[in-house]
Design an enzyme around this catalytic site. Structure first.
Site, PDB file in Angstrom:
ATOM      1  N   ASP A   1       3.937   6.184   2.429  1.00  0.00           N
ATOM      2  CA  ASP A   1       5.035   6.083   3.398  1.00  0.00           C
ATOM      3  C   ASP A   1       6.274   5.415   2.803  1.00  0.00           C
ATOM      4  OD1 ASP A   1       3.292   7.121   5.359  1.00  0.00           O
ATOM      5  OD2 ASP A   1       2.464   5.127   5.656  1.00  0.00           O
TER       6      ASP A   1
ATOM      7  N   GLY B   1       2.101  12.859   5.691  1.00  0.00           N
ATOM      8  CA  GLY B   1       3.103  13.377   6.618  1.00  0.00           C
ATOM      9  C   GLY B   1       4.466  13.070   6.059  1.00  0.00           C
ATOM     10  N   HIS B   2       5.209  14.100   5.751  1.00  0.00           N
ATOM     11  CA  HIS B   2       6.566  13.912   5.247  1.00  0.00           C
ATOM     12  C   HIS B   2       7.556  14.233   6.361  1.00  0.00           C
ATOM     13  CE1 HIS B   2       5.587  14.515   0.703  1.00  0.00           C
ATOM     14  NE2 HIS B   2       5.232  13.345   1.155  1.00  0.00           N
TER      15      HIS B   2
ATOM     16  N   LYS C   1       9.016   9.143   0.512  1.00  0.00           N
ATOM     17  CA  LYS C   1       9.011  10.144  -0.562  1.00  0.00           C
ATOM     18  C   LYS C   1       9.587  11.474  -0.099  1.00  0.00           C
ATOM     19  CE  LYS C   1       4.596   9.808  -1.200  1.00  0.00           C
ATOM     20  NZ  LYS C   1       4.327   8.695  -0.268  1.00  0.00           N
TER      21      LYS C   1
ATOM     22  N   GLN D   1       0.758  10.068  -0.447  1.00  0.00           N
ATOM     23  CA  GLN D   1       0.258   8.693  -0.357  1.00  0.00           C
ATOM     24  C   GLN D   1       0.957   7.813  -1.413  1.00  0.00           C
ATOM     25  OE1 GLN D   1      -2.456  11.266  -0.300  1.00  0.00           O
ATOM     26  NE2 GLN D   1      -2.051  11.285   1.868  1.00  0.00           N
TER      27      GLN D   1
HETATM   28  P1  IMP Z   1      -7.718   9.112   4.359  1.00  0.00           P
HETATM   29  O1  IMP Z   1      -6.795   9.586   3.300  1.00  0.00           O
HETATM   30  O2  IMP Z   1      -7.489   9.758   5.684  1.00  0.00           O
HETATM   31  O3  IMP Z   1      -9.148   9.144   3.919  1.00  0.00           O
HETATM   32  O4  IMP Z   1      -7.393   7.562   4.624  1.00  0.00           O
HETATM   33  C1  IMP Z   1      -7.659   6.555   3.648  1.00  0.00           C
HETATM   34  C2  IMP Z   1      -6.577   5.489   3.668  1.00  0.00           C
HETATM   35  O5  IMP Z   1      -5.365   6.039   3.188  1.00  0.00           O
HETATM   36  C3  IMP Z   1      -6.266   4.934   5.068  1.00  0.00           C
HETATM   37  O6  IMP Z   1      -5.908   3.568   4.930  1.00  0.00           O
HETATM   38  C4  IMP Z   1      -5.051   5.739   5.487  1.00  0.00           C
HETATM   39  O7  IMP Z   1      -4.273   5.060   6.440  1.00  0.00           O
HETATM   40  C5  IMP Z   1      -4.337   5.870   4.148  1.00  0.00           C
HETATM   41  N1  IMP Z   1      -3.459   7.043   4.098  1.00  0.00           N
HETATM   42  C6  IMP Z   1      -3.804   8.332   3.968  1.00  0.00           C
HETATM   43  N2  IMP Z   1      -2.717   9.129   3.955  1.00  0.00           N
HETATM   44  C7  IMP Z   1      -1.662   8.317   4.061  1.00  0.00           C
HETATM   45  C8  IMP Z   1      -0.244   8.537   4.067  1.00  0.00           C
HETATM   46  O8  IMP Z   1       0.264   9.650   3.958  1.00  0.00           O
HETATM   47  N3  IMP Z   1       0.528   7.420   4.170  1.00  0.00           N
HETATM   48  C9  IMP Z   1       0.003   6.183   4.258  1.00  0.00           C
HETATM   49  N4  IMP Z   1      -1.299   5.928   4.253  1.00  0.00           N
HETATM   50  C10 IMP Z   1      -2.131   6.978   4.146  1.00  0.00           C
END
Ligand code: IMP
Length: 423
Positions: free
Chosen positions: A13, A40-41, A16, A224
């Site tokens: 977040d 999510g962009h 990007k 991420q």
């Molecule tokens: P997962 O990717 O859904 O398995 O989540 C694993 C961890 O990564 C959690 O703490 C999520 O909140 C974090 N996470 C996954 N995708 C994002 C993103 O796009 N932005 C911020 N955190 C993310």
């Protein structure tokens, strides 16, 4: 601009999407190389707001080719929804501007269900995942039982493989006390999605190599952030993919010696969604940012945890990604702060640490050592030139870039394209 890898230097977040959108202008191809629709962009085009989860935001610019690389895990139902959403907004998506790797792995309903079930069982140790089935899908990929896009679009092989996988996973779901998943429904939904996606599916590695031979500019967009990386993040509070620069190579099939530059994106402060240590987390800055209506997740709407800028973390990010250039976003978030704090070291068990410890339990006990900077206490969101930013603001930005160990080249003071300054 050559071949550029863009990565998040914090916990995701970092803004990007907006920087990718700006850099896309100079590239012919934009490739997503890791993660899934957990990302999510958010991109703003004039008054229109677009939230993209799997499709690179380059899709909003005419003439750009967007690719979903082999390192991505793809939820076909989610992707079709995204395509429909774009179409509704008048964005034309065709095989000429969207290509999907044959070897990306497919997310199924049991992956999502298992993601949720595992979180419940972890109780206080839960990761706080997005429940999009990302971990279980990468788990199947590593265990060599996953289904790939190439299987999804195969009319004969898919129903058979689906049945095998579903039977095994239903046994697991039953053992966990969860509802089994119905074969006919998944088959119907996934076959319909496969029919819709088939024209976009191709050998993206071959296309990328053709492009590198004719010296096309390629942008590798990360998802991420560094500290969510499966290897370099705050394990186990991470996502399940390689979110650091190396992931751009494995997730696309373009080798390291074809990469020219790594751009790291970081906020002027720190945020994190989900569980896990965040040494500079601070209620005062969280309240301030949430009160401004900022820092709510684009994918799940969750309020992000907020803290001061952590230079120990970004220095580490610069190291593992080989960040050459920095983009600092959300500068305007600090516009009303009188005294800004920056974490320059950690203290734990009477020791001062200049690096991030690998043991998450130790990281969770680290106390930040702060340096203070005077705030600029004036709005920056309308500033269009670097020279017009307040001196205190420029000093702050150059200082955190220097602490991170890379050259500051982009500063962003708001979500719009126009709110971007190049140094
Ligand atoms: P997962 O990717 O859904 O398995 O989540 C694993 C961890 O990564 C959690 O703490 C999520 O909140 C974090 N996470 C996954 N995708 C994002 C993103 O796009 N932005 C911020 N955190 C993310």
């Amino acid at each position: 601009m050559a071949n550029v890898i863009l990565v998040g230097a914090q916990w995701g977040d970092e803004g990007k999407g907006k920087i990718i959108d700006v850099l896309t202008e100079q590239s012919e191809i934009v490739v997503r190389t890791a993660g899934g629709n957990n990302a999510g962009h958010t991109v703003y085009l004039g008054k229109d707001k677009y939230v993209l989860h799997l499709i690179p935001s380059g899709i909003l610019r005419p003439g750009k080719v967007c690719m979903i690389g082999n390192g991505v895990v793809l939820d076909p139902i989610g992707l079709v929804k995204e395509l429909d959403g774009l179409e509704k907004l008048g964005v034309k998506v065709t095989p000429a501007n969207l290509q999907i790797s044959e070897t990306a792995h497919v997310v199924f309903p049991w992956h999502r269900e298992l993601d949720g079930q595992r979180e419940v069982r972890k109780r206080s140790n839960k990761i706080g995942t997005t429940k999009r089935g990302i971990g279980p899908t990468y788990g199947d990929k590593a265990a060599r039982v996953g289904l790939r896009v190439i299987d999804l679009i195969h009319p004969v092989r898919f129903p058979q493989r689906l049945k095998e996988r579903l039977e095994e996973n239903n046994e697991v779901l039953r053992a966990l006390g969860a509802q089994p998943i119905e074969y006919d429904k998944v088959l119907a939904d996934y076959t319909a999605a496969a029919d819709r996606l088939r024209p976009f599916v191709t050998n993206t590695v071959v296309h990328l190599h053709e492009a590198t031979r004719r010296s096309a500019n390629i942008l590798f967009e990360g998802a991420q952030g560094t500290f969510l990386d499966i290897d370099h993040g705050t394990y186990p509070y991470v996502t399940s993919s390689s979110t650091t620069a190396g992931g751009a190579c494995t997730g696309s099939g373009v080798p390291p010696n074809r990469m020219d530059r790594v751009v790291g994106v970081m906020k002027a402060y720190t945020t994190r969604v989900g569980e896990g240590p965040l040494p500079t987390e601070n209620a005062e800055i969280s309240d301030l940012l949430h009160g401004m209506g900022r820092e709510f997740g684009a994918t799940t709407g969750r309020a992000r945890r907020c803290g001061w800028f952590d230079a120990v973390a970004t220095r580490h990010a610069s190291m593992v990604n080989g960040i050459d250039e920095l983009a600092i976003t959300n500068v305007d978030g600090l516009d009303t702060v009188k005294t800004i704090r920056v974490c320059v070291a950690y203290e734990v068990d009477g020791q001062r640490l200049n690096h991030i410890p690998n043991d998450c339990e130790i990281l969770a006990r680290c106390q930040p050592v702060y340096e203070e900077f005077p705030g600029w206490e004036t709005p920056t969101d309308a500033v269009q030139r670097w020279e017009d930013l307040p001196v205190t603001c420029r000093h702050y930005l150059l200082s955190i870039a220097q602490m991170t160990g890379a050259r500051l080249t982009i500063t962003s003071v708001g979500p719009a394209r126009e709110q971007t300054m190049f140094l």
